[in-house]
Design a protein around this motif. Structure first.
Motif, mmCIF file in Angstrom:
data_model
loop_
_atom_site.group_PDB
_atom_site.id
_atom_site.type_symbol
_atom_site.label_atom_id
_atom_site.label_comp_id
_atom_site.label_asym_id
_atom_site.label_seq_id
_atom_site.Cartn_x
_atom_site.Cartn_y
_atom_site.Cartn_z
ATOM 1 N N SER A 200 -5.952 0.312 8.683
ATOM 2 C CA SER A 200 -6.099 1.769 8.724
ATOM 3 C C SER A 200 -6.808 2.241 7.461
ATOM 4 O O SER A 200 -6.261 2.162 6.360
ATOM 5 C CB SER A 200 -4.731 2.441 8.841
ATOM 6 O OG SER A 200 -4.852 3.842 8.724
ATOM 7 N N GLY B 157 -7.767 5.347 7.020
ATOM 8 C CA GLY B 157 -7.273 6.683 6.704
ATOM 9 C C GLY B 157 -8.306 7.771 6.700
ATOM 10 O O GLY B 157 -8.128 8.788 6.030
ATOM 11 N N LEU C 244 -3.182 5.882 10.800
ATOM 12 C CA LEU C 244 -2.269 4.750 10.803
ATOM 13 C C LEU C 244 -1.422 4.736 12.066
ATOM 14 O O LEU C 244 -1.272 3.704 12.731
ATOM 15 C CB LEU C 244 -1.380 4.778 9.557
ATOM 16 C CG LEU C 244 -0.318 3.675 9.469
ATOM 17 C CD1 LEU C 244 -0.953 2.296 9.505
ATOM 18 C CD2 LEU C 244 0.530 3.851 8.205
ATOM 19 N N SER D 154 -0.907 -2.074 1.083
ATOM 20 C CA SER D 154 -1.372 -0.689 1.019
ATOM 21 C C SER D 154 -2.034 -0.410 -0.321
ATOM 22 O O SER D 154 -1.728 -1.056 -1.328
ATOM 23 C CB SER D 154 -0.198 0.283 1.211
ATOM 24 O OG SER D 154 0.230 0.311 2.551
ATOM 25 N N ASP E 135 3.922 4.454 4.702
ATOM 26 C CA ASP E 135 3.325 3.372 5.480
ATOM 27 C C ASP E 135 4.391 2.426 6.031
ATOM 28 O O ASP E 135 4.329 2.015 7.201
ATOM 29 C CB ASP E 135 2.323 2.599 4.630
ATOM 30 C CG ASP E 135 1.096 3.432 4.278
ATOM 31 O OD1 ASP E 135 0.945 4.536 4.830
ATOM 32 O OD2 ASP E 135 0.298 2.979 3.429
ATOM 33 N N THR F 150 -6.689 1.881 1.831
ATOM 34 C CA THR F 150 -6.413 1.339 3.156
ATOM 35 C C THR F 150 -5.004 0.793 3.249
ATOM 36 O O THR F 150 -4.424 0.370 2.256
ATOM 37 C CB THR F 150 -7.440 0.224 3.455
ATOM 38 O OG1 THR F 150 -8.732 0.800 3.539
ATOM 39 C CG2 THR F 150 -7.146 -0.502 4.745
ATOM 40 N N ALA F 151 -4.439 0.795 4.461
ATOM 41 C CA ALA F 151 -3.227 0.058 4.780
ATOM 42 C C ALA F 151 -3.640 -1.089 5.683
ATOM 43 O O ALA F 151 -4.097 -0.874 6.796
ATOM 44 C CB ALA F 151 -2.203 0.947 5.464
#
Length: 388
Positions: free
Chosen positions: A199, A201, A309, A331, A346, A381-382
């Protein structure tokens, strides 16, 4: 269960090690894990030299990699301050796990990388590669390029150790040793499938453009006009909220698969706009771009990052018949309460949509994960590994 995880916030590192290793051993009936991940906060600096060896001895894990983190993730918590130690372990006798330790040397001919694992064509399929890097002495992109060339489509996930302000303050862990330089990792062959959710975001705004003139990471023309002109055209059509987000930080998404008929969220590699030339109207981004590539402007905020996400996790759940049994979460250290109003964002999202499941990870200063079939080092980012 072939996976388990434990997290301790004990102030004393001996108490933390005892707590997590006892929980891991109890969950596995004293069986030895095939591999483990360790994440530890800088509140335990005095124990960095002993933590990996003591955990290996207490659990008997055959392979261990880990690193220090500004924030440590365990369960549904993101522990952003104070002591934290998170341990994640797996027993997968049907999988082959190959650890590696990489060193990087800058030479007149470029970066020389040593210690990369061989990637033979035979043997069990590679499910995923995990890598943790020290920020001041590594060039993770060389490892990502290696696996993209040798094993196209294989995901590489992980992150860059965080929390240390200068060289020598961060640590990596490789089996029973602490490592101050380079990168460590492991290759997982065979065993359960490992799915990925990355993800970035961001949310696309405006319309798609084709790059018609560019040089390296500088874009001179989008659809025949300077990028700054395209941005001014777009700006007039934006809502007040999106206009403010553009002022706070603009991003450009690069399409990764030009063969698709339409491009949606998740089809773009997000890159920051890092500079602009008012005289020529050109812009510079953080990623090389080529003529003919489709791009689109993007914005980012907490609401967008949350929506992105959750939608990607929901899409993964809908697309797969089986639920994941465990997860690792890498993350960005710009997320957490630096971005979201509520803590543990998250980790909570993963547990809510994909869980409950054993979960561990950390906040990195660079996250690794695949977009469009290639692996990249991201920011904000995750990056999530879901083990079936």
């Amino acid at each position: 269960m072939p996976f388990t995880a434990s997290c301790s916030r004990a102030t004393n590192i001996s108490d933390a090690i005892r707590s997590v290793t006892e929980e891991i051993r109890a969950a596995f009936g004293n069986a030895e894990p095939d591999f483990s991940f360790l994440f530890v906060s800088h509140a335990h600096t005095d124990g960095f030299g002993q933590v990996a060896s003591r955990i290996c001895e207490a659990t008997g894990t055959k392979v261990l990699i880990g690193c220090t983190g500004e924030t440590v993730i365990g369960g549904s918590e993101e522990i952003e301050s104070g002591p934290a130690l998170s341990l994640w372990s797996a027993i997968l006798p049907q999988a082959q796990v190959e650890p590696f330790s990489v060193r990087f040397e800058r030479t007149a001919d470029g970066i020389v990388t040593s210690g990369l694992p061989a990637v033979p064509g035979d043997g069990p399929e590679i499910r995923a590669v995990f890598m943790l890097a020290e920020p001041f002495s590594s060039a993770p992109h060389t490892v990502l390029d290696h696996f993209d060339a040798e094993s196209p489509g294989v995901p590489v996930l992980g992150g860059v150790a965080s929390g240390g302000r200068s060289a020598g303050e961060n640590r990596l862990f490789h089996n029973s040793h602490e490592v101050e330089h380079g990168a460590v990792g492991l290759v997982v062959r065979g065993g359960p499938r490992i799915r990925t959710v990355v993800s970035q975001g961001c949310r696309p705004i405006g319309k798609n453009y084709v790059v018609t003139r560019a040089e390296d990471n500088v874009i001179h023309a989008l659809g025949g006009a300077p990028p700054m002109q395209r941005l001014r055209e777009l700006f007039d059509s934006l809502s007040d909220r999106d206009s403010e987000l553009v002022r706070l930080g603009l991003h450009l998404g690069l399409v990764m698969n030009e063969y698709k008929e339409t491009f949606e969220r998740g089809d773009f590699l997000i890159s920051n706009v890092v500079g602009a030339d008012p005289g020529t109207g050109s812009i510079a981004i953080g990623t090389p771009v080529r003529v003919g590539q489709t791009v689109r402007f993007h914005v980012r905020d907490a609401e967008t990052a949350d929506e992105d996400l959750q939608s990607l996790l929901e899409a993964d759940r809908s697309a797969n018949a089986s639920s994941p049994q465990a997860a690792l979460l890498f993350s960005c250290n710009g997320r957490g309460t630096r971005l979201f109003a509520n803590a543990h964002h998250d980790a909570t999202a993963v547990q809510k949509i994909a869980g409950p499941l054993p979960l561990a990870g950390f906040f990195a200063q660079g996250e690794m994960g695949p977009i469009g079939g290639r692996n990249y080092l991201h920011g904000f980012t995750a990056s999530i590994a879901l083990f079936e």
